[in-house]
Design an enzyme around this catalytic site. Structure first.
Site, PDB file in Angstrom:
ATOM      1  N   GLY A  37       5.149  14.226  37.883  1.00 18.40           N
ATOM      2  CA  GLY A  37       5.608  13.091  36.976  1.00 18.40           C
ATOM      3  C   GLY A  37       4.555  13.350  35.572  1.00 18.40           C
ATOM      4  N   ASP A  57      -0.142   6.731  45.085  1.00 13.62           N
ATOM      5  CA  ASP A  57       0.487   7.773  45.867  1.00 13.62           C
ATOM      6  C   ASP A  57       1.107   7.053  47.092  1.00 13.62           C
ATOM      7  OD1 ASP A  57       1.098   9.548  47.826  1.00 13.62           O
ATOM      8  OD2 ASP A  57      -0.920  10.784  47.655  1.00 13.62           O
ATOM      9  N   LYS A  92       4.851  15.318  53.152  1.00 12.06           N
ATOM     10  CA  LYS A  92       4.352  13.956  53.197  1.00 12.06           C
ATOM     11  C   LYS A  92       5.211  12.738  52.549  1.00 12.06           C
ATOM     12  CE  LYS A  92      -0.273  12.937  53.426  1.00 12.06           C
ATOM     13  NZ  LYS A  92      -1.654  13.553  53.133  1.00 12.06           N
ATOM     14  N   ASN A 100       6.655   4.376  54.532  1.00 13.23           N
ATOM     15  CA  ASN A 100       6.008   3.118  53.935  1.00 13.23           C
ATOM     16  C   ASN A 100       6.908   2.407  53.271  1.00 13.23           C
ATOM     17  OD1 ASN A 100       3.375   3.885  55.067  1.00 13.23           O
ATOM     18  ND2 ASN A 100       3.154   5.053  53.112  1.00 13.23           N
ATOM     19  N   TYR A 146      11.007  20.986  51.873  1.00 13.35           N
ATOM     20  CA  TYR A 146      11.967  20.031  51.177  1.00 13.35           C
ATOM     21  C   TYR A 146      12.834  19.582  51.993  1.00 13.35           C
ATOM     22  CZ  TYR A 146      14.301  17.917  46.977  1.00 13.35           C
ATOM     23  OH  TYR A 146      14.893  17.280  46.084  1.00 13.35           O
TER      24      TYR A 146
END
Ligand code: UDP
Length: 329
Positions: A37, A57, A92, A100, A146
Site C-alpha cells: 500500500g 500488520d 500469512k 485475526n 495467493y
C-alpha cells in the site's frame, strides 16, 4: 454513525473503499502495514475528522478501541509479481490475518466481508466461472501462495459463519482497474500504460490469446457496498463479464495512448490462466448489481490518472521484476 474497519486501506481497492464509506457517512478506521500500500492513496483523508489510520500488520493480533459495526478485509498482495516477491506474507495475511479479523469481528459483534478472488478458480476448466465451480488450482505453483491463502480464507470465514454464527460475506473479485493502481505492480494495465508513457514496446506474455474481463473500480466498490448490506453469506462473483484477449487489450492501449511503440512477445508465466470471465447472475439476482462503466470510459479515466502522475514516478518501475517473473515460465 456506523464504524467500519477497512484493512489494506492504503491499497488500490482499500483506498477507494475508504472514500466511498466516508461519503456514505461512516466513521472509517483504515489499517495497513504499507508493504504494498501507499499512503499517497489516502493522504487526502488525513484531514477528515471521521477517518483514522492504524499502521499495523493484521497477521499480528489486531486491536482497535471502541465499537465496530463492520469489517472489510482487503489487506493482501494481489498481483503475481507481489506474490513472487513476498510469498510468505501473502500466505500469512490470507490465513492468519483473516483469522485475526474474524476473531475481532466476533468479539465486536461486527459483520465482516472478506475479499476473495477469481484466483480461487485457478486456471478454470469451466467458462464463464460460476460460484458453484470448485476450481483448478496448482497449490505448489507460483500463484499457489495467493490462491490457496484465499481458498483457506473462504473456508475459515464459512467456518466462523456456521460454527459461531458470525455474519460473514465473501466477494470473489475479478480483474479490476482504475486510478491508484501501482505502476510497478506488474499487472497488465499499469504495465502497458507505463510502457506506452515511457516510449517502450508493450510486453504481451505468451501469444496474447489468454483472456481477462476488466471491471472499473467504481463498479466493484458498488458491488462490495451492496454485498455488505445484503444477508447473503455465500461467495458472490463481482466483475465485468466483458471478456477480451490480452492481444486485443494491448491494441486498445496503443490506440488510447497514441504511442508509436508496438506489441512484443515474452514467455507466458507458469500457470497463467488461459481464460477468465465472471458469471454474475448471482450478483444481479441477489444484489441487483451489474457493471455500469464500459472499458472505453474506464480506461480513459485511468489513463488520465497515470498521465497526471509526477514524471519521475514513471521511471520508478523495477524492470528486473518483469524478467524474474517471465523467466519462471
Ligand atoms: N500480461 C501481459 N503483459 C504484462 C503483464 C501481464 O501480457 O506486461 C498478461 C498476463 O500474462 C495475464 C494477463 O496479462 O495473462 C493479466 O495479468 P495480470 O497480472 O494483470 O493479472 P492476472 O493474471 O492475475 O489476471
Amino acid at each position: 454513525m456506523k464504524r467500519i474497519l477497512i484493512t489494506g486501506a492504503a491499497g488500490f481497492l482499500g483506498s477507494h473503499l475508504c472514500d466511498r464509506y466516508l461519503k456514505e457517512g461512516y466513521r472509517v478506521l483504515g489499517m495497513d502495514n504499507l508493504i504494498t500500500g501507499d499512503l499517497k492513496n489516502i493522504e487526502h483523508l488525513f484531514k477528515n475528522e471521521f477517518f483514522e489510520f492504524y499502521h499495523h500488520d493484521v497477521t499480528k493480533f489486531v486491536h482497535v478501541p471502541g465499537e465496530l459495526d463492520y469489517i472489510l478485509h482487503f489487506a493482501s498482495p494481489a498481483s503475481p509479481i507481489d506474490y513472487l516477491k513476498i510469498p510468505i506474507q501473502t500466505l500469512k495475511v490470507g490465513a492468519m490475518g483473516t483469522h485475526n479479523l474474524l476473531g475481532l469481528a466476533l468479539s465486536k459483534k461486527a459483520r465482516i466481508l472478506v475479499a476473495s478472488t477469481s484466483e480461487v478458480y485457478g486456471d478454470p476448466m469451466v467458462h464463464p466461472q460460476t460460484e458453484e465451480y470448485w476450481g483448478n488450482v496448482n497449490p505448489v505453483g507460483p500463484r499457489g501462495v495467493y490462491d490457496e491463502a484465499k481458498r483457506y480464507q473462504e473456508a475459515i470465514t464459512m467456518a466462523y459463519h456456521t460454527f459461531h454464527g458470525l455474519e460473514t460475506r465473501i466477494i470473489r473479485i475479478f480483474n479490476t482497474y482504475g486510478p491508484r493502481m501501482r505502476l510497478n505492480d506488474g499487472r497488465v494495465l499499469p504495465a502497458f500504460i507505463g510502457q506506452a508513457l515511457r516510449g517502450e514496446d508493450l510486453t504481451v506474455f505468451g501469444d496474447g490469446s489468454q483472456t481477462r474481463s476488466f471491471c472499473y473500480v467504481d463498479d466493484l466498490v458498488e458491488g462490495i457496498y451492496r454485498l455488505l448490506l445484503s444477508d447473503y453469506p455465500h461467495p458472490v462473483n463481482i466483475g465485468n463479464p466483458d471478456e477480451i484477449t490480452i492481444l486485443q487489450f494491448g491494441e486498445e492501449i496503443i490506440k488510447l495512448t497514441g504511442t508509436n511503440q508496438k506489441l512484443v512477445f515474452k514467455p507466458l508465466p507458469k500457470d497463467d490462466p488461459t481464460q477468465r470471465q465472471p458469471n454474475i447472475t448471482k450478483a444481479k439476482e441477489i444484489l441487483g448489481w451489474e457493471p455500469k462503466v464500459n472499458r472505453a470510459e474506464g480506461l480513459k479515466i485511468t489513463y488520465d490518472y497515470f498521465l497526471n502522475l509526477p514524471k519521475e514516478t514513471l521511471y520508478q518501475v523495477e524492470h528486473k521484476d518483469f524478467d524474474t517473473f517471465t523467466r519462471k515460465a
